[in-house]
Design a protein around this motif. Structure first.
Motif, PDB file in Angstrom:
ATOM      1  N   PHE A 143       0.842  -1.186   0.000  1.00  0.00           N
ATOM      2  CA  PHE A 143       0.000   0.000   0.000  1.00  0.00           C
ATOM      3  C   PHE A 143       0.886   1.249   0.000  1.00  0.00           C
ATOM      4  O   PHE A 143       1.840   1.342   0.771  1.00  0.00           O
ATOM      5  CB  PHE A 143      -0.907   0.024   1.232  1.00  0.00           C
ATOM      6  CG  PHE A 143      -1.793  -1.186   1.355  1.00  0.00           C
ATOM      7  CD1 PHE A 143      -3.051  -1.209   0.789  1.00  0.00           C
ATOM      8  CD2 PHE A 143      -1.330  -2.315   2.022  1.00  0.00           C
ATOM      9  CE1 PHE A 143      -3.858  -2.334   0.895  1.00  0.00           C
ATOM     10  CE2 PHE A 143      -2.135  -3.451   2.131  1.00  0.00           C
ATOM     11  CZ  PHE A 143      -3.394  -3.456   1.564  1.00  0.00           C
ATOM     12  N   PHE A 144       0.550   2.193  -0.862  1.00  0.00           N
ATOM     13  CA  PHE A 144       1.287   3.445  -0.947  1.00  0.00           C
ATOM     14  C   PHE A 144       0.542   4.515  -0.148  1.00  0.00           C
ATOM     15  O   PHE A 144      -0.663   4.714  -0.340  1.00  0.00           O
ATOM     16  CB  PHE A 144       1.447   3.884  -2.396  1.00  0.00           C
ATOM     17  CG  PHE A 144       2.304   2.959  -3.214  1.00  0.00           C
ATOM     18  CD1 PHE A 144       3.682   3.091  -3.224  1.00  0.00           C
ATOM     19  CD2 PHE A 144       1.735   1.940  -3.960  1.00  0.00           C
ATOM     20  CE1 PHE A 144       4.486   2.240  -3.968  1.00  0.00           C
ATOM     21  CE2 PHE A 144       2.521   1.078  -4.706  1.00  0.00           C
ATOM     22  CZ  PHE A 144       3.899   1.232  -4.706  1.00  0.00           C
ATOM     23  N   VAL A 145       1.269   5.203   0.714  1.00  0.00           N
ATOM     24  CA  VAL A 145       0.674   6.231   1.569  1.00  0.00           C
ATOM     25  C   VAL A 145       1.388   7.550   1.289  1.00  0.00           C
ATOM     26  O   VAL A 145       2.449   7.824   1.854  1.00  0.00           O
ATOM     27  CB  VAL A 145       0.809   5.865   3.059  1.00  0.00           C
ATOM     28  CG1 VAL A 145       0.084   6.895   3.926  1.00  0.00           C
ATOM     29  CG2 VAL A 145       0.279   4.457   3.322  1.00  0.00           C
ATOM     30  N   PRO A 146       0.845   8.386   0.403  1.00  0.00           N
ATOM     31  CA  PRO A 146       1.490   9.668   0.100  1.00  0.00           C
ATOM     32  C   PRO A 146       1.484  10.577   1.324  1.00  0.00           C
ATOM     33  O   PRO A 146       0.432  10.822   1.919  1.00  0.00           O
ATOM     34  CB  PRO A 146       0.619  10.245  -1.027  1.00  0.00           C
ATOM     35  CG  PRO A 146      -0.175   9.087  -1.559  1.00  0.00           C
ATOM     36  CD  PRO A 146      -0.379   8.182  -0.389  1.00  0.00           C
ATOM     37  N   PHE A 147       2.662  11.055   1.685  1.00  0.00           N
ATOM     38  CA  PHE A 147       2.765  11.919   2.858  1.00  0.00           C
ATOM     39  C   PHE A 147       4.072  12.689   2.789  1.00  0.00           C
ATOM     40  O   PHE A 147       5.129  12.112   2.528  1.00  0.00           O
ATOM     41  CB  PHE A 147       2.721  11.086   4.145  1.00  0.00           C
ATOM     42  CG  PHE A 147       2.729  11.904   5.404  1.00  0.00           C
ATOM     43  CD1 PHE A 147       1.567  12.498   5.865  1.00  0.00           C
ATOM     44  CD2 PHE A 147       3.898  12.099   6.114  1.00  0.00           C
ATOM     45  CE1 PHE A 147       1.567  13.265   7.026  1.00  0.00           C
ATOM     46  CE2 PHE A 147       3.917  12.858   7.264  1.00  0.00           C
ATOM     47  CZ  PHE A 147       2.743  13.450   7.726  1.00  0.00           C
TER      48      PHE A 147
END
Length: 290
Positions: free
Chosen positions: A139-143
Motif C-alpha cells: 500500500f502506498f501512503v502519500p505523505f
C-alpha cells in the motif's frame, strides 16, 4: 529537494548502495536486494558506475556499509515479529525500498510505504515500466513530512487500510537527520500511539564528538554534497538524547545497535572494504502494554 520527475538524491544513493553491494563487495553478502538496481531506472549505469570504478573510496564503501547493515537489521527483526503474528509493516520515508516486491514475507505482512507523492509516483511508474508485480499486500501512503503535520499520518495510514488496533513494525531509516527536532517529536508521538506490541526501528546520526575518525570523514563528505542538493542534515542525536525522546513519547527503548552489532561478528571478517564505523545508531523501541 526533488529532481524533476525523480525521487530524492538520498533515495537514489541508498538504492545504488544496496545494488552495488552485490556487484563490488565480497561474500557473504550482508544484505541481498535483487530489485535495487531495477529501481534505479535509467540512472543505474551512472550510479553503479561510481561504485564499480571507485568502490573502495571511503564515502562509497561507507554508503554501502550503512545501507546494507540497517536493512539487514530491520528485516531480520521483521521476520522475528512476523513469526509472532505481527502482520503490518510501516516504512517511513520508504524511498526506493523494495521489500514489498521481493520478499516472500510480504505474502504474510501488509506493507505501508510512506513517502512524498512525487517519489511514489515515480516509483509506481517504474514498477509498471519494468513489469514488477505490485502484490495486494503493498500500500502506498502519500505523505510529505516537510509540508504536513505528522499528526495527520495516522489518518493517511488508516485510509490506506492500516489497522491501528493491531501491532506493527515501523522502520524509519535514513530520515531523521534531514528533519527538525519538532518533526521528529511529532512522528514519535504518532508511533507511540500505535497498538501495544508495536515496535519502531529508527536510525539517528551521532553528533560529531561521538563519531570515530571514519564516521566523521564520511559525515563531512556526505553532508556537503547533501546540502548542495538541498537536503541538509539538520538533527544529530546521542543515544542518551534519543532515549529521552523515545521515553517522552511512550516508547520503551529495548536496544541500540551500531553497525558492528547488526550482524554476526564473523561476517565482519571480510576481504572487501566494508568496515563498521561510528556514525549512526539503530534505536529499537516498543509500545508497552498500557
Amino acid at each position: 529537494m526533488m529532481n524533476k520527475g525523480q525521487p530524492s538524491r538520498t533515495a537514489l544513493m541508498s538504492a545504488a548502495a544496496r545494488a552495488a553491494h552485490l556487484l563490488v563487495d565480497g561474500t557473504p553478502s550482508i544484505f541481498v536486494d535483487p530489485l535495487a538496481q531495477t529501481f534505479l531506472g535509467d540512472r543505474a549505469e551512472e550510479l553503479l558506475g561510481y561504485h564499480r570504478s571507485y568502490g573502495g573510496h571511503p564515502v562509497l564503501s561507507g554508503a554501502r556499509t550503512t545501507a546494507v547493515t540497517r536493512s539487514r537489521y530491520t528485516e531480520d527483526r521483521l521476520a522475528e515479529l512476523a513469526d509472532r503474528g505481527v502482520d503490518q509493516y510501516v516504512i517511513l520515508g520508504a524511498g526506493l525500498d523494495s521489500f514489498a516486491f521481493r520478499s516472500e514475507l510480504a505474502d504474510d505482512v501488509r506493507v505501508f510505504e510512506v513517502d512524498k507523492p512525487t517519489t511514489q509516483d515515480w516509483k509506481r511508474a517504474l514498477l509498471v515500466e519494468t513489469g514488477t508485480t505490485v502484490p495486494p499486500s503493498a500500500f502506498f501512503v502519500p505523505f510529505d513530512f516537510e509540508k504536513e503535520s505528522a499528526r495527520s499520518l495516522t489518518g493517511h495510514l488508516a485510509r490506506a487500510g492500516f489497522d491501528p488496533g493491531r501491532p506493527a513494525l515501523v522502520s524509519w531509516l535514513g530520515v531523521t537527520m534531514y528533519l527538525t527536532s519538532e518533526a521528529i517529536r511529532q512522528t514519535l508521538a504518532v508511533v507511540g500511539g500505535f497498538a501495544p506490541g508495536s515496535e519502531l526501528i529508527v536510525e539517528h546520526i551521532l553528533p560529531a564528538g561521538l563519531r570515530d575518525e571514519a564516521g566523521q570523514s564520511y559525515a563531512e563528505g556526505v553532508m556537503a554534497a547533501a546540502a548542495e542538493q538541498g537536503e541538509p542534515w539538520r538533527t544529530f542525536l546521542s543515544v542518551e538524547q534519543m532515549d529521552a525522546l523515545l521515553l517522552e513519547h511512550r516508547l520503551q527503548p529495548t536496544e541500540y545497535a551500531r553497525q558492528r552489532e547488526t550482524i554476526d561478528p564473523a561476517e565482519w571478517e571480510r576481504s572487501d572494504t566494508l568496515r563498521p564505523f561510528e556514525l549512526s545508531v539503530l534505536a529499537r523501541a516498543s509500545v508497552p502494554t498500557r
